[in-house]
Design a protein around this motif. Structure first.
Motif, PDB file in Angstrom:
ATOM      1  N   LEU A 123      14.107  -5.643 -36.694  1.00 44.49           N
ATOM      2  CA  LEU A 123      12.808  -6.101 -37.607  1.00 44.49           C
ATOM      3  C   LEU A 123      11.797  -4.885 -37.629  1.00 44.49           C
ATOM      4  O   LEU A 123      11.215  -4.447 -38.566  1.00 44.49           O
ATOM      5  N   ARG A 124      11.608  -4.325 -36.520  1.00 47.56           N
ATOM      6  CA  ARG A 124      10.771  -2.971 -36.273  1.00 47.56           C
ATOM      7  C   ARG A 124      11.138  -1.933 -37.258  1.00 47.56           C
ATOM      8  O   ARG A 124      10.325  -1.465 -37.889  1.00 47.56           O
ATOM      9  N   GLU A 125      12.285  -1.730 -37.197  1.00 47.26           N
ATOM     10  CA  GLU A 125      12.764  -0.438 -38.040  1.00 47.26           C
ATOM     11  C   GLU A 125      12.906  -0.663 -39.253  1.00 47.26           C
ATOM     12  O   GLU A 125      12.857   0.138 -40.132  1.00 47.26           O
ATOM     13  N   ASN A 126      13.366  -1.848 -39.512  1.00 50.61           N
ATOM     14  CA  ASN A 126      13.620  -2.285 -41.261  1.00 50.61           C
ATOM     15  C   ASN A 126      12.520  -2.717 -41.937  1.00 50.61           C
ATOM     16  O   ASN A 126      12.476  -2.749 -43.308  1.00 50.61           O
ATOM     17  N   VAL A 127      11.646  -3.387 -41.304  1.00 47.21           N
ATOM     18  CA  VAL A 127      10.622  -4.240 -41.907  1.00 47.21           C
ATOM     19  C   VAL A 127       9.130  -3.767 -41.587  1.00 47.21           C
ATOM     20  O   VAL A 127       8.268  -3.585 -42.402  1.00 47.21           O
ATOM     21  N   GLY A 128       9.030  -3.282 -40.295  1.00 44.38           N
ATOM     22  CA  GLY A 128       7.898  -2.711 -39.938  1.00 44.38           C
ATOM     23  C   GLY A 128       6.890  -3.881 -39.054  1.00 44.38           C
ATOM     24  O   GLY A 128       7.604  -4.941 -38.934  1.00 44.38           O
ATOM     25  N   ALA A 129       5.832  -3.474 -38.800  1.00 39.81           N
ATOM     26  CA  ALA A 129       4.745  -4.501 -38.070  1.00 39.81           C
ATOM     27  C   ALA A 129       4.661  -5.684 -38.483  1.00 39.81           C
ATOM     28  O   ALA A 129       4.577  -6.653 -37.890  1.00 39.81           O
ATOM     29  N   GLU A 130       4.772  -5.875 -39.993  1.00 41.91           N
ATOM     30  CA  GLU A 130       4.816  -6.924 -40.706  1.00 41.91           C
ATOM     31  C   GLU A 130       5.780  -8.105 -40.486  1.00 41.91           C
ATOM     32  O   GLU A 130       5.588  -9.274 -40.892  1.00 41.91           O
ATOM     33  N   GLY A 131       6.887  -7.338 -39.901  1.00 44.42           N
ATOM     34  CA  GLY A 131       7.997  -8.373 -39.644  1.00 44.42           C
ATOM     35  C   GLY A 131       8.038  -9.180 -38.607  1.00 44.42           C
ATOM     36  O   GLY A 131       8.897  -9.912 -38.490  1.00 44.42           O
ATOM     37  N   ARG A 132       7.038  -9.095 -37.766  1.00 47.07           N
ATOM     38  CA  ARG A 132       7.023  -9.793 -36.317  1.00 47.07           C
ATOM     39  C   ARG A 132       6.832 -11.048 -36.599  1.00 47.07           C
ATOM     40  O   ARG A 132       7.406 -12.012 -35.859  1.00 47.07           O
ATOM     41  N   PHE A 140      25.101  -9.474 -41.587  1.00 40.10           N
ATOM     42  CA  PHE A 140      24.230 -10.570 -42.440  1.00 40.10           C
ATOM     43  C   PHE A 140      22.756 -10.443 -41.842  1.00 40.10           C
ATOM     44  O   PHE A 140      21.841 -10.711 -42.860  1.00 40.10           O
ATOM     45  N   THR A 141      22.591 -10.121 -40.709  1.00 42.63           N
ATOM     46  CA  THR A 141      21.098 -10.006 -40.385  1.00 42.63           C
ATOM     47  C   THR A 141      20.284  -8.983 -40.865  1.00 42.63           C
ATOM     48  O   THR A 141      19.338  -9.144 -41.204  1.00 42.63           O
ATOM     49  N   ILE A 142      20.916  -7.664 -40.529  1.00 45.77           N
ATOM     50  CA  ILE A 142      20.309  -6.501 -41.084  1.00 45.77           C
ATOM     51  C   ILE A 142      20.130  -6.581 -42.686  1.00 45.77           C
ATOM     52  O   ILE A 142      18.813  -6.140 -43.281  1.00 45.77           O
ATOM     53  N   LEU A 143      20.821  -7.051 -43.248  1.00 42.82           N
ATOM     54  CA  LEU A 143      20.689  -7.337 -44.822  1.00 42.82           C
ATOM     55  C   LEU A 143      19.594  -8.127 -45.253  1.00 42.82           C
ATOM     56  O   LEU A 143      18.776  -8.054 -46.177  1.00 42.82           O
ATOM     57  N   SER A 144      19.563  -9.178 -44.522  1.00 42.64           N
ATOM     58  CA  SER A 144      18.431 -10.071 -44.665  1.00 42.64           C
ATOM     59  C   SER A 144      16.834  -9.349 -44.296  1.00 42.64           C
ATOM     60  O   SER A 144      16.001  -9.496 -44.978  1.00 42.64           O
ATOM     61  N   CYS A 145      17.000  -8.354 -43.048  1.00 45.20           N
ATOM     62  CA  CYS A 145      15.904  -7.707 -42.970  1.00 45.20           C
ATOM     63  C   CYS A 145      15.452  -6.664 -44.111  1.00 45.20           C
ATOM     64  O   CYS A 145      14.414  -6.549 -44.334  1.00 45.20           O
ATOM     65  N   ILE A 146      16.423  -5.953 -44.550  1.00 47.80           N
ATOM     66  CA  ILE A 146      16.286  -5.288 -45.909  1.00 47.80           C
ATOM     67  C   ILE A 146      15.594  -5.958 -47.094  1.00 47.80           C
ATOM     68  O   ILE A 146      14.710  -5.509 -47.651  1.00 47.80           O
ATOM     69  N   TYR A 147      16.209  -7.201 -47.387  1.00 47.42           N
ATOM     70  CA  TYR A 147      15.586  -7.916 -48.432  1.00 47.42           C
ATOM     71  C   TYR A 147      13.961  -8.232 -48.024  1.00 47.42           C
ATOM     72  O   TYR A 147      13.359  -8.322 -49.093  1.00 47.42           O
ATOM     73  N   LEU A 148      13.821  -8.542 -46.709  1.00 52.58           N
ATOM     74  CA  LEU A 148      12.509  -9.114 -46.337  1.00 52.58           C
ATOM     75  C   LEU A 148      11.747  -7.753 -46.759  1.00 52.58           C
ATOM     76  O   LEU A 148      10.519  -7.877 -47.064  1.00 52.58           O
ATOM     77  N   HIS A 149      12.137  -6.678 -46.259  1.00 53.48           N
ATOM     78  CA  HIS A 149      11.356  -5.264 -46.378  1.00 53.48           C
ATOM     79  C   HIS A 149      10.914  -5.026 -47.852  1.00 53.48           C
ATOM     80  O   HIS A 149       9.814  -4.813 -48.078  1.00 53.48           O
ATOM     81  N   ASP A 150      11.966  -5.436 -48.698  1.00 49.15           N
ATOM     82  CA  ASP A 150      11.813  -5.378 -50.160  1.00 49.15           C
ATOM     83  C   ASP A 150      10.605  -6.315 -50.588  1.00 49.15           C
ATOM     84  O   ASP A 150       9.541  -5.968 -51.473  1.00 49.15           O
ATOM     85  N   ALA A 151      10.716  -7.132 -50.193  1.00 48.57           N
ATOM     86  CA  ALA A 151       9.625  -8.430 -50.454  1.00 48.57           C
ATOM     87  C   ALA A 151       8.182  -7.961 -50.156  1.00 48.57           C
ATOM     88  O   ALA A 151       7.401  -8.486 -50.622  1.00 48.57           O
ATOM     89  N   ILE A 152       8.081  -7.511 -48.809  1.00 50.78           N
ATOM     90  CA  ILE A 152       6.810  -7.156 -48.425  1.00 50.78           C
ATOM     91  C   ILE A 152       6.212  -5.905 -48.695  1.00 50.78           C
ATOM     92  O   ILE A 152       5.291  -5.618 -49.127  1.00 50.78           O
ATOM     93  N   HIS A 153       7.232  -4.510 -48.990  1.00 45.01           N
ATOM     94  CA  HIS A 153       6.745  -3.624 -49.392  1.00 45.01           C
ATOM     95  C   HIS A 153       6.976  -3.009 -50.668  1.00 45.01           C
ATOM     96  O   HIS A 153       6.462  -2.262 -51.375  1.00 45.01           O
TER      97      HIS A 153
END
Length: 247
Positions: A72-81, A232-245
């Protein structure tokens, strides 16, 4: 040789019907319940002692925790906590479903991640969730996702349909990737197992070759089970990154 597709048949364990709707408790549902119970038991017992020097089980739980936290930290950042509980639960549910499907459990044995309806339901939850997060954070500006910043206006007629198709194909690609890998792997195991039985029943030496190959495929399939939970999990993190950033 037994039908390799037979292992994917959903069997009702407790037949239930509401009118014309079949809501039977099946082997698939039983394995999901078992997975949730085992995950809860594993995490509860492993961190109960909270030792400064962790034991074997606590170390394993901490490895999973740090692994997902780092992802989460690497793919989404601090906002992903704040989304850690969901991502962690998603990873563990897929992982245990994949691994338990490799174990021949009597009566209820079933790999629920090998059914596209299950993987699509999980993918749809991720898709709807990240879309809701995107609109909640950015409002209508989130629609800029479908037209890259800095692109010429004249290209909108081409880029917007492409981006829309790409965006709405996410749950399908996420679901099919997991379902296809688990299904194909189990079919190969079943076919190779049939060769071991048929050849070994008549010729001991020829039966050793498919047995050795089956053993190698089994080890590989356990690796694929871990890998697909990660994908499956890392792609979910990438999609979450796109939604946030965005972009």
């Amino acid at each position: 040789m037994a039908n390799p597709i037979e292992q994917f048949k959903i069997q009702p364990l407790v037949p239930l019907k509401v009118g014309s709707v079949d809501i039977s408790f099946t082997n698939s549902a039983a394995m999901m319940v078992l997975s949730i119970c085992l995950i809860t038991l594993f995490l509860t017992l492993s961190v109960r002692s909270r030792a400064l020097v962790p034991g074997r089980w606590q170390s394993m739980a901490e490895v999973f925790y740090e692994f997902i936290a780092g992802m989460l930290r690497e793919n989404v950042g601090a906002e992903g906590r704040k989304y850690f509980p969901f991502i962690f639960s998603l990873f563990m549910f897929v992982l245990f479903g994949n691994l338990l499907g490799m174990i021949p459990i009597p009566v209820i044995g079933f790999t629920y991640t090998s059914h596209v309806i299950v993987t699509f339901a999980m993918a749809l939850v991720v898709f709807v969730g990240v879309t809701a997060i995107g609109f909640a954070r950015h409002g209508t500006h989130y629609l800029r996702m479908f037209f890259p910043h800095g692109a010429p206006i004249a290209t909108a007629v081409i880029l917007i349909p492409i981006e829309l198709i790409s965006y709405f194909s996410r749950p399908f690609s996420l679901a099919v990737r997991l379902f296809a890998n688990m299904t194909v792997g189990h079919i190969i195991l079943k076919v190779m197992g049939g060769f071991v039985v048929s050849l070994g029943a008549f010729y001991v030496i020829p039966g050793v070759v498919p047995f050795a190959f089956l053993s190698a495929i089994t080890v590989l399939e356990f690796g694929i089970a871990l890998l697909q939970a990660y994908v499956f999990t890392i792609l979910s993190c990438i999609y979450l990154h796109d939604a946030i950033h965005m972009h």
